[in-house]
Enzyme design. Sequence first.
Site, PDB file in Angstrom:
ATOM      1  CG  HIS A  64      -5.714  -0.432  -1.881  1.00 59.26           C
ATOM      2  ND1 HIS A  64      -7.000  -0.811  -1.584  1.00 59.26           N
ATOM      3  CD2 HIS A  64      -5.685   0.920  -1.707  1.00 59.26           C
ATOM      4  CE1 HIS A  64      -7.718   0.250  -1.239  1.00 59.26           C
ATOM      5  NE2 HIS A  64      -6.942   1.314  -1.329  1.00 59.26           N
ATOM      6  CD  GLU A 101      -5.153  -6.198  -1.679  1.00 59.37           C
ATOM      7  OE1 GLU A 101      -5.837  -6.735  -0.798  1.00 59.37           O
ATOM      8  OE2 GLU A 101      -4.852  -4.981  -1.657  1.00 59.37           O
ATOM      9  CG  ASN A 129      -1.903   1.110   1.218  1.00 60.36           C
ATOM     10  OD1 ASN A 129      -1.526   2.274   1.206  1.00 60.36           O
ATOM     11  ND2 ASN A 129      -3.173   0.775   1.250  1.00 60.36           N
ATOM     12  CB  CYS A 139      -8.313  -5.123  -3.791  1.00 59.74           C
ATOM     13  SG  CYS A 139      -7.187  -3.717  -3.578  1.00 59.74           S
ATOM     14  CB  CYS A 155     -10.815  -2.785   0.053  1.00 64.14           C
ATOM     15  SG  CYS A 155     -10.015  -2.278  -1.483  1.00 64.14           S
TER      16      CYS A 155
END
Length: 151
Positions: free
Chosen positions: A57, A59, A46, A87, A84
Amino acid sequence: MKPALNANAMLAVAVEQARIGFAEGGIPVGGAIFRTDGTLVSAGRNRLVQNGDPSMHGETDAFRAAGRQRNFRDLILVTTLAPCWYCTGLIYQFRFKQVIVGDAINAQGGVAWLREKGFDILDLASPECIEMMGKFRTANPKLWDECIGDG
């Protein structure tokens, strides 16, 4: 599915990214992408604080670092924190073969929805990931809210 590199070893790569991000003053969420034979494709963290980019983020940083792939359907996405909804959309659109999650306690994101859609989600319930994010959220509630869009 049993990759050549075990899930905990894969998670360790994402955890290291989370630690680096935290040391940089950012949010401790890391991600990594692996081939099913255990080959590391990419890693990320992140970078909301570091880059001033709310879309960066763990990911998505790992996804961007992976570059062009023929497809993502044979790749494993590993994340220290449950993805989230942003993602989750990425995972859904690119159809990752498996998602390995370190912490689904401090955030649940779209994990249940992805399971309903037939995705292979492995929740490791990592004490290290759960503690790391729990401490961060307690110490930095405004930054956490900003990260999840509640700022």
